[in-house]
Design a protein around this motif. Structure first.
Motif, PDB file in Angstrom:
ATOM      1  N   LYS A  22      44.293  63.972  41.160  1.00 37.92           N
ATOM      2  CA  LYS A  22      45.227  63.942  39.676  1.00 37.92           C
ATOM      3  C   LYS A  22      46.516  64.689  39.777  1.00 37.92           C
ATOM      4  O   LYS A  22      47.578  64.510  39.358  1.00 37.92           O
ATOM      5  N   ALA A  23      46.501  65.852  40.643  1.00 36.48           N
ATOM      6  CA  ALA A  23      47.791  66.687  40.816  1.00 36.48           C
ATOM      7  C   ALA A  23      48.722  65.659  41.559  1.00 36.48           C
ATOM      8  O   ALA A  23      49.732  66.060  41.148  1.00 36.48           O
ATOM      9  N   ARG A  24      48.362  64.782  42.536  1.00 28.97           N
ATOM     10  CA  ARG A  24      49.341  64.184  43.218  1.00 28.97           C
ATOM     11  C   ARG A  24      50.046  63.075  42.305  1.00 28.97           C
ATOM     12  O   ARG A  24      51.172  62.713  42.461  1.00 28.97           O
ATOM     13  N   LYS A  25      49.167  62.564  41.519  1.00 30.00           N
ATOM     14  CA  LYS A  25      49.663  61.391  40.321  1.00 30.00           C
ATOM     15  C   LYS A  25      50.596  62.163  39.597  1.00 30.00           C
ATOM     16  O   LYS A  25      51.602  61.616  38.926  1.00 30.00           O
ATOM     17  N   LYS A  26      50.355  63.579  39.057  1.00 26.26           N
ATOM     18  CA  LYS A  26      51.464  64.206  38.473  1.00 26.26           C
ATOM     19  C   LYS A  26      52.600  64.721  39.295  1.00 26.26           C
ATOM     20  O   LYS A  26      53.436  65.358  38.654  1.00 26.26           O
ATOM     21  N   LYS A  27      52.521  64.556  40.404  1.00 27.29           N
ATOM     22  CA  LYS A  27      53.695  64.954  41.345  1.00 27.29           C
ATOM     23  C   LYS A  27      53.879  66.597  41.393  1.00 27.29           C
ATOM     24  O   LYS A  27      54.722  67.068  41.466  1.00 27.29           O
ATOM     25  N   LEU A  28      52.804  67.307  41.226  1.00 22.06           N
ATOM     26  CA  LEU A  28      52.836  68.598  41.233  1.00 22.06           C
ATOM     27  C   LEU A  28      52.812  69.061  42.484  1.00 22.06           C
ATOM     28  O   LEU A  28      52.200  68.623  43.501  1.00 22.06           O
ATOM     29  N   PRO A  29      53.980  69.951  42.849  1.00 17.87           N
ATOM     30  CA  PRO A  29      54.149  70.620  44.347  1.00 17.87           C
ATOM     31  C   PRO A  29      52.940  71.622  44.700  1.00 17.87           C
ATOM     32  O   PRO A  29      53.417  72.801  44.493  1.00 17.87           O
ATOM     33  N   LEU A  30      51.875  71.160  44.847  1.00  9.90           N
ATOM     34  CA  LEU A  30      50.821  72.007  45.134  1.00  9.90           C
ATOM     35  C   LEU A  30      50.133  71.731  46.338  1.00  9.90           C
ATOM     36  O   LEU A  30      50.103  70.788  47.079  1.00  9.90           O
TER      37      LEU A  30
END
Length: 146
Positions: A22-30
């Motif tokens: 889900k973080a990847r889908k939001k393109k969060l730099p984590l």
């Protein structure tokens, strides 16, 4: 800017994969780190490194020392800690990791269902933010970058 997120919590299901996807889908730099999620390796690491221990207590103690060192290093290098409490599994390690993060002054987000409001009230009060699900935790992280 990228953040390193320590994902604390039980290791018996795939909640971390869901969180990371889900973080990847939001393109969060984590970047993500976590406790050892291979349960057998976590239990066996003391014997693997130090040799067979003379009993269950010594075996657990040896493994715990090595696992705690790993957790401390990864948590200290993290920018934020997410601690997920679920209803299905015992949550002792999650509580320990969340408490350690708070003691280290790491920004901490607790994820816990409504049914755990009362048993986690003190810990929740010490955390920076408490939410009820993964999506809400991701929204908090997303807000950092807005």
């Amino acid at each position: 800017m990228e953040l390193t997120v320590y994902l604390a919590g039980q290791i018996h299901d795939d909640w971390r994969n869901e969180f990371e996807e889900k973080a990847r889908k939001k393109k969060l730099p984590l970047n993500f780190v976590a406790p050892q999620t291979n349960h057998d390796l976590s239990d066996d690491i003391g014997d693997n490194i130090l040799g067979e221990q003379p009993g269950k207590m010594y075996r657990d103690d040896a493994a715990s020392s090595i696992n705690n060192l790993r957790t401390q290093v990864l948590m200290q290098k993290s920018d934020i800690v997410i601690a997920l409490f679920g209803e299905k599994y015992k949550q002792w390690n999650t509580a320990m990791d969340a408490s350690a993060a708070i003691t280290m002054n790491k920004p901490t987000i607790l994820i816990r269902p409504e049914s755990l409001i009362h048993p986690l009230k003190e810990l929740s009060n010490k955390a920076n933010v408490t939410v009820e699900n993964i999506d809400q935790a991701l929204d908090v992280l997303n807000y950092i970058f807005e």
